[in-house]
Design an enzyme around this catalytic site. Structure first.
Site, PDB file in Angstrom:
ATOM      1  CG  ASP A  79      -8.802  -1.107   5.773  1.00 15.25           C
ATOM      2  OD1 ASP A  79      -9.575   0.042   5.547  1.00 15.25           O
ATOM      3  OD2 ASP A  79      -9.163  -2.183   4.704  1.00 15.25           O
ATOM      4  N   GLY A 120     -10.840 -13.612 -13.240  1.00 12.57           N
ATOM      5  CA  GLY A 120      -9.879 -12.092 -13.131  1.00 12.57           C
ATOM      6  C   GLY A 120      -9.419 -12.180 -14.543  1.00 12.57           C
ATOM      7  CE  LYS A 146      -4.545   2.730  -0.314  1.00 16.83           C
ATOM      8  NZ  LYS A 146      -5.453   2.767   0.689  1.00 16.83           N
ATOM      9  CB  SER A 156      -2.947 -11.920 -16.376  1.00 20.29           C
ATOM     10  OG  SER A 156      -3.937 -12.216 -17.485  1.00 20.29           O
ATOM     11  CB  THR A 184     -18.035   9.174   2.376  1.00 17.49           C
ATOM     12  OG1 THR A 184     -18.389   8.165   2.007  1.00 17.49           O
ATOM     13  CG2 THR A 184     -19.370  10.222   2.311  1.00 17.49           C
ATOM     14  CE  LYS A 185     -11.165  12.955   0.611  1.00 20.45           C
ATOM     15  NZ  LYS A 185     -10.672  13.479   1.301  1.00 20.45           N
ATOM     16  CG  ASP A 186     -17.116   4.299   4.077  1.00 18.82           C
ATOM     17  OD1 ASP A 186     -16.140   3.251   4.543  1.00 18.82           O
ATOM     18  OD2 ASP A 186     -17.702   5.009   4.538  1.00 18.82           O
ATOM     19  CG  ASP A 187     -12.506   1.044   4.099  1.00 16.21           C
ATOM     20  OD1 ASP A 187     -11.269   1.079   4.056  1.00 16.21           O
ATOM     21  OD2 ASP A 187     -13.003   2.056   5.725  1.00 16.21           O
ATOM     22  CB  CYS A 225      -1.144   0.507   0.759  1.00 19.48           C
ATOM     23  SG  CYS A 225      -2.532  -1.412   0.644  1.00 19.48           S
TER      24      CYS A 225
END
Length: 344
Positions: free
Chosen positions: A225, A137, A18, A139, A46-49, A15
């Protein structure tokens, strides 16, 4: 055990990759009118997760994604950590994950596909631990290894835990120790002692599944988090969104064993300074060590939880039942400047 050092193939780590909060704010600004959709219960305003969408019958679907470059050298651990980190956003909202799909960028001319297979196997192991399938997924051939997940979850709408609903008087708790960025930087610099090698990975490979149980407690007013913006950055998001301020007792903030030794050796992630530049004006005076630890980018970090003071005993009892011995690291107070200060 592979001899490949994945961290040597990327310019960032976990992270810590970022984009800084101040730069991200510029990127996300738009003159376009936002579409109005009453079913979107939580969006990016709201910049939430994670995002939450109402699907009826008091149920919401949670959607999130997270990916990054290697933070450890072992491919299987990289996959486990990336999966834990991505699934954490579901738990941080109070939800239950139900499915994940993989996001993989791989330098196919530099790293063998068998190494990517180990990364995926690590992610599958964590998904299995969380009780969800890794269902697919996408790739691409990329100059640096990148891996993560897009995760879908479900939640009872009454149990959604946002990051902007904290209240004055709430107590603050952190479920994992800080210092992950510092310890992984020590590994990248070749300074990490062998006996300390598993301290950070063990924390990063631990699912934040207890967030589901926190969601059932009315005394939990807000939750998020702690990841790349560090404890201070994510606490500031909570405070600014909720219209409150925070006072932190630095001595009560949990940290990995021996982390101070590595700070003394100069094992400081570049993200520490980027984080402080982005939000330091909202923080009270800090010593150099306090600044490094509180601005240290976390990968698959713990949950930051705001709890009503009358719920202290019930919350701590639930934590103990689940193997966590937590004490408050601070409390929320009426909005003031600076927004976050340390107990003197």
């Amino acid at each position: 055990m592979t001899s490949i050092r994945l961290t040597q193939y990327s310019h960032g780590a976990g992270c810590g990759c970022k984009i800084s909060p101040s730069v991200l704010d510029v990127m996300l600004k738009s003159s376009l009118a936002l579409p109005v959709n009453d079913a979107l219960l939580v969006g990016n305003s709201t910049k939430d997760d994670a995002a939450v969408f109402d699907i009826g019958n008091d149920q919401g679907v949670i959607s999130t994604t997270d990916f990054f470059m290697p933070i450890v050298d072992d491919p299987t651990d990289f996959g486990k950590i990336a999966a834990c980190n991505a699934i954490s956003d579901i738990y941080a909202m109070g939800g239950k994950p139900i499915m994940a799909i993989a996001i993989l960028g791989w330098p196919v001319n530099l790293l063998a596909p068998e190494i990517a297979q180990q990364v995926l196997d690590g992610a599958r192991a964590i998904c299995a631990e969380a009780g969800i399938p890794l269902a697919g997924g996408h790739s691409i051939d990329a100059p640096e290894p990148i891996f993560g997940l897009a995760v879908t979850g479900l939640i009872n709408n009454a149990h959604i835990k946002r990051n902007n609903t904290a209240e004055v008087g709430d107590l603050l708790y952190l479920t994992k120790p800080l210092g992950i960025g510092i310890m992984t930087t020590a590994e990248k610099q070749g300074k990490l002692l062998p006996e300390h090698a598993q301290l950070a990975p063990q924390a990063m490979k631990t699912l934040n599944v207890i967030g589901q149980k926190f969601a059932e407690l009315e005394v939990v007013t807000a939750m998020t988090d702690v990841t790349g913006f560090a404890l201070l950055g994510h606490l500031l998001e909570m405070c600014q969104g909720s219209g409150v301020a925070a006072v932190i007792d630095f001595e009560q903030v949990p940290r990995l064993d021996f982390v101070n030794d590595y700070i003394d050796q100069g094992c400081v992630p570049g993200g520490c300074e980027r984080n402080f530049i982005s939000y330091g004006e909202h923080v009270g005076p800090l010593s150099p060590k306090q600044k490094i630890l509180l601005c240290d980018p976390q990968t698959s970090g713990g949950l930051l939880v705001a709890v009503k003071p009358q719920g202290k005993e019930a919350f701590e009892a639930l934590c103990q039942e689940n193997g966590l011995n937590l004490q408050p690291i601070g409390e929320l107070v009426a909005a003031t400047s600076p927004t976050v200060s340390l107990l003197s």
